[in-house]
Scaffold this active site. Structure first.
Site, PDB file in Angstrom:
ATOM      1  N   ASP A  13      29.592  33.869  31.258  1.00  0.00           N
ATOM      2  CA  ASP A  13      28.671  33.012  30.512  1.00  0.00           C
ATOM      3  C   ASP A  13      29.318  32.406  29.268  1.00  0.00           C
ATOM      4  O   ASP A  13      28.657  32.193  28.256  1.00  0.00           O
ATOM      5  CB  ASP A  13      27.394  33.792  30.115  1.00  0.00           C
ATOM      6  N   LYS A  16      31.644  27.528  30.787  1.00  0.00           N
ATOM      7  CA  LYS A  16      32.776  26.835  31.419  1.00  0.00           C
ATOM      8  C   LYS A  16      32.488  25.353  31.617  1.00  0.00           C
ATOM      9  O   LYS A  16      33.399  24.534  31.692  1.00  0.00           O
ATOM     10  CB  LYS A  16      33.110  27.478  32.764  1.00  0.00           C
ATOM     11  N   GLY A  40      25.822  31.638  37.538  1.00  0.00           N
ATOM     12  CA  GLY A  40      24.711  30.763  37.196  1.00  0.00           C
ATOM     13  C   GLY A  40      25.130  29.762  36.154  1.00  0.00           C
ATOM     14  O   GLY A  40      25.675  30.143  35.126  1.00  0.00           O
ATOM     15  N   HIS A  41      24.970  28.489  36.457  1.00  0.00           N
ATOM     16  CA  HIS A  41      25.156  27.510  35.388  1.00  0.00           C
ATOM     17  C   HIS A  41      23.991  26.537  35.400  1.00  0.00           C
ATOM     18  O   HIS A  41      23.503  26.149  36.447  1.00  0.00           O
ATOM     19  CB  HIS A  41      26.504  26.784  35.446  1.00  0.00           C
ATOM     20  N   GLN A 223      32.116  34.409  37.230  1.00  0.00           N
ATOM     21  CA  GLN A 223      32.189  35.591  36.369  1.00  0.00           C
ATOM     22  C   GLN A 223      33.349  35.445  35.376  1.00  0.00           C
ATOM     23  O   GLN A 223      33.569  34.341  34.920  1.00  0.00           O
ATOM     24  CB  GLN A 223      32.306  36.902  37.181  1.00  0.00           C
TER      25      GLN A 223
HETATM   26  P1  IMP Z   1      27.355  41.771  40.807  1.00  0.00           P
HETATM   27  O1  IMP Z   1      28.342  40.668  40.650  1.00  0.00           O
HETATM   28  O2  IMP Z   1      25.962  41.275  41.159  1.00  0.00           O
HETATM   29  O3  IMP Z   1      27.825  42.862  41.732  1.00  0.00           O
HETATM   30  O4  IMP Z   1      27.193  42.486  39.377  1.00  0.00           O
HETATM   31  C1  IMP Z   1      28.246  43.241  38.786  1.00  0.00           C
HETATM   32  C2  IMP Z   1      28.310  43.012  37.288  1.00  0.00           C
HETATM   33  O5  IMP Z   1      28.755  41.689  37.011  1.00  0.00           O
HETATM   34  C3  IMP Z   1      26.960  43.162  36.568  1.00  0.00           C
HETATM   35  O6  IMP Z   1      27.198  43.712  35.287  1.00  0.00           O
HETATM   36  C4  IMP Z   1      26.489  41.726  36.432  1.00  0.00           C
HETATM   37  O7  IMP Z   1      25.585  41.563  35.355  1.00  0.00           O
HETATM   38  C5  IMP Z   1      27.812  41.013  36.168  1.00  0.00           C
HETATM   39  N1  IMP Z   1      27.803  39.597  36.543  1.00  0.00           N
HETATM   40  C6  IMP Z   1      27.850  39.091  37.796  1.00  0.00           C
HETATM   41  N2  IMP Z   1      27.851  37.742  37.745  1.00  0.00           N
HETATM   42  C7  IMP Z   1      27.832  37.392  36.448  1.00  0.00           C
HETATM   43  C8  IMP Z   1      27.866  36.125  35.774  1.00  0.00           C
HETATM   44  O8  IMP Z   1      27.935  35.039  36.357  1.00  0.00           O
HETATM   45  N3  IMP Z   1      27.841  36.186  34.411  1.00  0.00           N
HETATM   46  C9  IMP Z   1      27.813  37.356  33.724  1.00  0.00           C
HETATM   47  N4  IMP Z   1      27.793  38.553  34.322  1.00  0.00           N
HETATM   48  C10 IMP Z   1      27.800  38.577  35.675  1.00  0.00           C
END
Ligand code: IMP
Length: 431
Positions: A13, A16, A40-41, A223
């Site tokens: 977050d 980007k 998510g954007h 991520q």
């Molecule tokens: P997962 O990707 O759903 O397996 O989640 C694993 C970890 O990555 C968790 O702490 C989520 O909150 C974090 N996470 C996954 N995608 C994002 C993102 O786009 N932004 C911030 N944190 C993320």
């Protein structure tokens, strides 16, 4: 040429989109190489705000070919929902390419994600619940379903049987859930095949050809570095390689073809989900960053955990990604603070660490050693050159650059697309 990789340098977050906007219409291809609809954007189309989770942001720019590459895990329902929503708003999505080698998130992956988190209780990861981890686990266990499998019903059935074999034992015997029917899953996936087929391509070949032809390819990481399964705060990470190396394995483009690697970093730090976060604030300052920065997740709506800038993490990110440039975002959020602390090193049970500890237990015990910088009060959102910034904001940036070990090539000073100070060109082919 050139090939530009864009990654988050913290826990996600970082904004980007700011860096993507700076590259503007010079980009011919935007490639998503890792993750899935856990990202998510927020994008603005006309007067409407719209959240994209799976599709690369390049889908909105006419003339850009968006690519979902082999390193991504694809929830086809979500893919079609996002495409439908964009089509309804008049966005041309016809150029999208989806790798035949990308893995598919099926309904049982979402089920396993949610029950596993519940089962873990206090040890949960805080996942987005989108089935990301279980889909990647199947990929590594060699029982995954790939996009290409959807076009061969016999093979698909065999693979779904293989995938469900152990999973059903787990669901029924450990988690006390009902078994998943093979037919149900096969039908669900086959129902998508016809619509998906025209988008499916050998995206690795397409991208290499594009680079041969001199096109500009932007690899946009989902991520971020500290959520990378190898280099992040394991096990509190996502299940893919969100660092620059992931752009290579996740796309089929070799490392020698990459020209610049941009890390996007907030002027402070946020994190969603569980896991260690040394500079996290639990006081009024944390509340201030949350409110002023509007730090709520696009995918889950969760309030993000907030803290000061962590230069140890910045240095680490610069190192593991081989960053050529940093784009600092949300500097404006710090406006109005008397003093702005920056974490320059950690204290771990009485020992000073200038670099990221390579042992997670040490990282869990890390407390920040801060250096404080004087704040500024002037509204900086109208600044478009570094010289226009208040002296204290400039000093803060100079300190970040020095402490992070990477040049700062742009600075975000407000939420609007144009509220940015460009310093160095982000596209610089290697000599
Ligand atoms: P997962 O990707 O759903 O397996 O989640 C694993 C970890 O990555 C968790 O702490 C989520 O909150 C974090 N996470 C996954 N995608 C994002 C993102 O786009 N932004 C911030 N944190 C993320």
């Amino acid at each position: 040429m050139p090939a530009v990789v864009l990654v988050g340098a913290q826990w996600g977050d970082e904004g980007k989109g700011k860096a993507t906007d700076l590259l503007g219409d010079r980009v011919d291809y935007v490639v998503k190489f890792n993750g899935g609809n856990n990202a998510g954007h927020t994008v603005v189309i006309g007067d409407e705000k719209y959240a994209l989770h799976l599709l690369p942001s390049g889908i909105l720019s006419s003339g850009v070919t968006p690519v979902i590459a082999n390193g991504v895990v694809v929830d086809i329902d979500v893919l079609f929902e996002e495409l439908d929503a964009l089509d309804a708003r008049g966005v041309d999505t016809s150029r999208l390419l989806v790798s035949s080698g990308a893995h598919v998130i099926a309904s049982y992956h979402r089920t396993v994600d949610k029950v596993t988190e519940r089962f873990l209780g206090k040890r949960r990861i805080g996942t987005t619940g989108r089935g990301i981890g279980p889909a990647y686990a199947d990929k590594i266990n060699r029982v995954g379903i790939r996009v290409a499998d959807l076009f061969d019903p016999k093979i698909l059935r065999e693979k779904v049987e293989g995938a469900l074999d152990q999973k059903n034992h787990l669901l029924v015997k450990v988690y006390n859930r009902r078994a998943v029917e093979v037919d149900e899953v096969v039908d669900e996936l086959l129902a998508h095949a016809e619509r998906l087929q025209p988008m499916v391509a050998d995206t690795g070949l397409a991208l290499n050809r594009a680079l041969d032809a001199g096109d500009t390819v932007l690899f946009e990481g989902g991520q971020a570095t500290m959520l990378d399964v190898d280099h992040g705060t394991y096990p509190f990470v996502t299940s893919s390689n969100a660092t620059a190396g992931g752009a290579v394995t996740g796309s089929g483009v070799g490392p020698t073809r990459i020209d610049s690697i941009i890390g996007v970093i907030k002027a402070y730090t946020t994190r969603v989900g569980e896991g260690p976060f040394p500079t996290e604030l639990f006081d009024a300052n944390g509340e201030y960053l949350l409110k002023t920065g509007g730090e709520y997740g696009v995918t889950t709506g969760r309030a993000r955990r907030c803290g000061w800038y962590d230069a140890v993490i910045a240095r680490y990110s610069a190192r593991v990604n081989g960053l050529t440039d940093l784009v600092v975002t949300k500097l404006d959020v710090l406006t109005g603070l008397e003093k702005v602390p920056v974490c320059v090193a950690y204290d771990v049970d009485g020992t000073r660490y200038d670099e990221m500890p390579d042992d997670q237990s040490a990282f869990h015990h890390a407390t920040p050693i801060y250096e404080e910088f004087p704040g500024w009060w002037e509204d900086i959102s109208g600044c478009r050159t570094i010289e226009e910034l208040p002296a204290n904001a400039r000093s803060y940036l100079e300190a970040l650059e020095e402490l992070s070990g990477c040049r700062i090539s742009a600075v975000g000073v407000g939420p609007r697309r144009d509220e940015i100070i460009p310093i160095h060109d982000l596209v610089h082919p290697r000599a």
